[in-house]
Design an enzyme around this catalytic site. Structure first.
Site, PDB file in Angstrom:
ATOM      1  N   PRO A 128       0.792  -1.234   0.000  1.00 21.63           N
ATOM      2  CA  PRO A 128       0.000   0.000   0.000  1.00 21.63           C
ATOM      3  C   PRO A 128       0.825   1.286   0.000  1.00 21.63           C
ATOM      4  O   PRO A 128       0.262   2.376  -0.128  1.00 21.63           O
ATOM      5  CB  PRO A 128      -0.840  -0.105   1.279  1.00 21.63           C
ATOM      6  N   TYR A 142       3.329   9.084  -8.031  1.00 19.46           N
ATOM      7  CA  TYR A 142       2.314   9.122  -6.969  1.00 19.46           C
ATOM      8  C   TYR A 142       0.989   9.667  -7.512  1.00 19.46           C
ATOM      9  O   TYR A 142      -0.083   9.135  -7.222  1.00 19.46           O
ATOM     10  CB  TYR A 142       2.813   9.982  -5.805  1.00 19.46           C
TER      11      TYR A 142
HETATM   12  P1  RFL Z   1     -11.446  -6.131  -3.642  1.00 25.93           P
HETATM   13  O1  RFL Z   1     -11.718  -4.789  -3.058  1.00 25.93           O
HETATM   14  O2  RFL Z   1     -10.711  -7.122  -2.828  1.00 25.93           O
HETATM   15  O3  RFL Z   1     -12.867  -6.721  -4.070  1.00 25.93           O
HETATM   16  C1  RFL Z   1     -13.028  -8.066  -4.460  1.00 25.93           C
HETATM   17  C2  RFL Z   1     -14.431  -8.490  -4.156  1.00 25.93           C
HETATM   18  O4  RFL Z   1     -14.610  -9.833  -4.588  1.00 25.93           O
HETATM   19  C3  RFL Z   1     -15.338 -10.533  -3.602  1.00 25.93           C
HETATM   20  N1  RFL Z   1     -15.069 -11.976  -3.716  1.00 25.93           N
HETATM   21  C4  RFL Z   1     -15.953 -12.857  -4.213  1.00 25.93           C
HETATM   22  N2  RFL Z   1     -17.194 -12.689  -4.727  1.00 25.93           N
HETATM   23  C5  RFL Z   1     -17.853 -13.809  -5.133  1.00 25.93           C
HETATM   24  N3  RFL Z   1     -17.334 -15.081  -4.999  1.00 25.93           N
HETATM   25  C6  RFL Z   1     -16.095 -15.284  -4.491  1.00 25.93           C
HETATM   26  N4  RFL Z   1     -15.610 -16.503  -4.330  1.00 25.93           N
HETATM   27  C7  RFL Z   1     -15.351 -14.133  -4.073  1.00 25.93           C
HETATM   28  N5  RFL Z   1     -14.132 -13.963  -3.528  1.00 25.93           N
HETATM   29  C8  RFL Z   1     -13.970 -12.655  -3.319  1.00 25.93           C
HETATM   30  C9  RFL Z   1     -14.845  -9.944  -2.292  1.00 25.93           C
HETATM   31  O5  RFL Z   1     -15.751 -10.172  -1.216  1.00 25.93           O
HETATM   32  C10 RFL Z   1     -14.706  -8.481  -2.661  1.00 25.93           C
HETATM   33  O6  RFL Z   1     -15.882  -7.744  -2.389  1.00 25.93           O
HETATM   34  O7  RFL Z   1     -10.671  -6.016  -5.037  1.00 25.93           O
HETATM   35  P2  RFL Z   1     -10.721  -4.883  -6.194  1.00 25.93           P
HETATM   36  O8  RFL Z   1     -12.130  -4.538  -6.562  1.00 25.93           O
HETATM   37  O9  RFL Z   1      -9.784  -5.343  -7.217  1.00 25.93           O
HETATM   38  O10 RFL Z   1     -10.137  -3.565  -5.488  1.00 25.93           O
HETATM   39  C11 RFL Z   1      -8.797  -3.518  -5.089  1.00 25.93           C
HETATM   40  C12 RFL Z   1      -8.654  -2.617  -3.859  1.00 25.93           C
HETATM   41  O11 RFL Z   1      -9.585  -3.044  -2.883  1.00 25.93           O
HETATM   42  C13 RFL Z   1      -7.227  -2.658  -3.288  1.00 25.93           C
HETATM   43  O12 RFL Z   1      -6.277  -2.694  -4.326  1.00 25.93           O
HETATM   44  C14 RFL Z   1      -6.936  -1.442  -2.402  1.00 25.93           C
HETATM   45  O13 RFL Z   1      -7.720  -1.474  -1.246  1.00 25.93           O
HETATM   46  C15 RFL Z   1      -5.461  -1.389  -2.013  1.00 25.93           C
HETATM   47  N6  RFL Z   1      -5.145  -0.295  -1.092  1.00 25.93           N
HETATM   48  C16 RFL Z   1      -4.981   0.993  -1.562  1.00 25.93           C
HETATM   49  N7  RFL Z   1      -5.163   1.285  -2.876  1.00 25.93           N
HETATM   50  C17 RFL Z   1      -5.075   2.580  -3.318  1.00 25.93           C
HETATM   51  O14 RFL Z   1      -5.254   2.818  -4.518  1.00 25.93           O
HETATM   52  N8  RFL Z   1      -4.791   3.645  -2.458  1.00 25.93           N
HETATM   53  C18 RFL Z   1      -4.596   3.433  -1.132  1.00 25.93           C
HETATM   54  O15 RFL Z   1      -4.410   4.411  -0.400  1.00 25.93           O
HETATM   55  C19 RFL Z   1      -4.654   2.063  -0.630  1.00 25.93           C
HETATM   56  N9  RFL Z   1      -4.480   1.797   0.674  1.00 25.93           N
HETATM   57  C20 RFL Z   1      -4.985  -0.560   0.279  1.00 25.93           C
HETATM   58  C21 RFL Z   1      -4.630   0.510   1.143  1.00 25.93           C
HETATM   59  C22 RFL Z   1      -5.180  -1.847   0.803  1.00 25.93           C
HETATM   60  C23 RFL Z   1      -5.020  -2.062   2.151  1.00 25.93           C
HETATM   61  N10 RFL Z   1      -5.261  -3.385   2.615  1.00 25.93           N
HETATM   62  C24 RFL Z   1      -6.060  -3.693   3.733  1.00 25.93           C
HETATM   63  C25 RFL Z   1      -4.883  -4.506   1.800  1.00 25.93           C
HETATM   64  C26 RFL Z   1      -4.463   0.300   2.489  1.00 25.93           C
HETATM   65  C27 RFL Z   1      -4.626  -0.992   3.000  1.00 25.93           C
HETATM   66  C28 RFL Z   1      -4.383  -1.178   4.467  1.00 25.93           C
HETATM   67  C1  PHB Z   2      -4.957   5.376   3.703  1.00 25.77           C
HETATM   68  O1  PHB Z   2      -5.536   4.354   4.092  1.00 25.77           O
HETATM   69  O2  PHB Z   2      -5.367   6.521   4.001  1.00 25.77           O
HETATM   70  C2  PHB Z   2      -3.727   5.249   2.900  1.00 25.77           C
HETATM   71  C3  PHB Z   2      -3.164   3.992   2.689  1.00 25.77           C
HETATM   72  C4  PHB Z   2      -2.019   3.877   1.925  1.00 25.77           C
HETATM   73  C5  PHB Z   2      -1.419   5.008   1.407  1.00 25.77           C
HETATM   74  C6  PHB Z   2      -1.975   6.250   1.601  1.00 25.77           C
HETATM   75  C7  PHB Z   2      -3.136   6.374   2.348  1.00 25.77           C
HETATM   76  O3  PHB Z   2      -0.281   4.907   0.679  1.00 25.77           O
END
Ligand code: RFL
Ligand code: PHB
Length: 389
Positions: free
Chosen positions: A292, A384
């Site tokens: 992330p 970024y």
């Molecule tokens: P998702 O959001 O994981 O959604 C996938 C969906 O598929 C469902 N699913 C199923 N549905 C039917 N049958 C099955 N067998 C299934 N298996 C799974 C799930 O329930 C879910 O609803 O993927 P998608 O849409 O590709 O989106 C990706 C983003 O969610 C992810 O890349 C970001 O959250 C990453 N991320 C960040 N990205 C940014 O661009 N900017 C950020 O600041 C940022 N911060 C972060 C992040 C991810 C984090 N974590 C927890 C991994 C910060 C964190 C802490």
């Molecule tokens: C956020 O959750 O606010 C977040 C996560 C990853 C980043 C920036 C912001 O790089």
């Protein structure tokens, strides 16, 4: 049941793709394993690039984002006592938007019924069939009833653990992966942010990030060992650690408060090639994961579906399959650049368990070079803010 495009997963990738196709009159059904409330309870991304905000605008679903989101002109890298300002607007003419993934997802979910976007929540046992031909189908269970969804194409938007990527034969796919020996412990708290911009801090005790969701809600992260337990991090310990790692200026302005969410996320770089096979297309976390640190995950999901929706619209409107054949190559070209940036910023800002004095000196020297070089700051700022589609 029959549709033109069956989408697995109602995260940002699946919902954005569904809306983009519906806007062109293409029939879509989204199958989501969880409930809508569960999807909305996952606290994830916070920073949106222009590609993502542009898609919300194109869909006419940007009103709340424009009203409540926080446009940011820059962010900071911290090394010890110093803040190195990266002036995104001054160096690139661009901005990023601080608006939570939860809010993007809510806006897309709320608009679904009025736009004829059918989302089946609680779809269990999703399995993909006949993806190598032009009549793929999906079996799933709704309640205790087994159902079948036939489609012309399937979009696998089901995240890292979903079934879509696994449906591609192992002989066809290639995996590139790096698992980092640490995770991020995140807390959400209803306190004002310690700075009007984000701070990514490299401290000898480990990385920390100060982020936000609004003027009254903060999101903070600290690097922890990969096997750490949330229970070992009561709120006071998190705040104490943040105050040390983020540096004296942030510590002086940091307001402490009870956490309303606390969780640990592992860090991984992962790319699966190709992103298409037969009638199946992968988009978002189903095909690739970034750590992330560069805020790229959700934004890559958005750029994937921008390419994929254009290709599918051309197929259904003009019966032209050329763009579909080129989807994987086009998407991967952008994915790899974001993978490089996320890996590079992760390597620069974290403490690795086997870091010796030389490695640490290299990090400090690089940060000191960034602090003094407009060229370095410009390279960071343009990555970024997001590379062009
Ligand atoms: P998702 O959001 O994981 O959604 C996938 C969906 O598929 C469902 N699913 C199923 N549905 C039917 N049958 C099955 N067998 C299934 N298996 C799974 C799930 O329930 C879910 O609803 O993927 P998608 O849409 O590709 O989106 C990706 C983003 O969610 C992810 O890349 C970001 O959250 C990453 N991320 C960040 N990205 C940014 O661009 N900017 C950020 O600041 C940022 N911060 C972060 C992040 C991810 C984090 N974590 C927890 C991994 C910060 C964190 C802490
Ligand atoms: C956020 O959750 O606010 C977040 C996560 C990853 C980043 C920036 C912001 O790089």
């Amino acid at each position: 049941m029959r549709t033109q495009v069956a989408i697995v997963g109602a995260g940002p990738a699946g919902l954005l793709l569904g809306h983009l196709l519906r806007a062109e009159g293409i029939d879509v059904v989204v199958l989501e394993r969880q409930s809508a409330d569960y999807v909305l309870s996952r606290i994830r991304a916070g920073v949106l690039e222009r590609v993502t905000t542009d898609l919300m605008t194109r869909l006419g679903l940007d009103a709340r984002m424009r009203a409540e989101g926080l446009p940011h002109d820059g962010f900071n890298l911290a090394d010890g006592d110093r803040l190195i300002h990266i002036d995104i607007a001054g160096l690139t003419g661009k901005q990023v938007m601080v608006y939570g993934q939860t809010e993007v997802t809510r806006d897309l979910m709320d608009a679904a019924p009025a736009r004829g976007l059918e989302i089946i929540y609680g779809a269990k046992d999703v399995a993909l069939h006949d993806i190598d031909g032009d009549a793929p189908w999906i079996s799933f269970t709704r309640g205790d009833k087994k159902e079948r969804l036939d489609a012309r194409f399937i979009a696998g938007c089901d995240g890292f653990h979903g079934p879509s990527r696994k449906a591609i034969p192992a002989s066809v796919g290639k995996v590139f992966e790096r698992v980092y020996p640490f995770g991020w412990l995140g807390i959400l708290a209803d306190v004002p942010p310690c700075n009007h911009e984000l701070i990514y801090a490299n401290h000898e005790r480990g990385f920390a990030l100060a982020s936000m969701r609004s003027a009254t809600r903060s999101r903070y992260y600290v690097q922890v060992p990969a096997d750490e337990k949330v229970e070992d991090w009561p709120d006071e310990r998190v705040w104490d650690e943040l105050a040390i790692r983020l540096g004296p200026d942030a510590a002086a302005h940091m307001v402490r408060g009870p956490s309303i969410e606390k969780s640990i996320a592992p860090l991984r770089s992962f790319v699966f090639e190709p992103m298409a096979y037969g009638s199946l297309f992968l988009a978002g976390d189903a095909a690739h994961i970034v750590p992330p640190t560069g805020a790229k995950g959700l934004n890559l999901a958005a750029s994937d579906v921008a390419y994929l929706s254009d290709a599918l619209i051309r197929f259904f409107r003009a019966n032209d399959g050329n763009d579909i054949g080129d989807y994987s190559r086009k998407a991967l070209a952008r994915v790899w650049k974001a993978e490089r940036f996320s890996w590079s910023l992760t390597s620069l800002m974290h403490r690795f368990p086997d870091t010796d004095a030389f490695d640490r000196a290299m990090q400090i020297a690089e940060l000191s070079y960034v602090a003094s070089s407009k060229a370095m700051q410009t390279a960071i700022a343009e990555n970024y803010a997001g590379l062009p589609l």
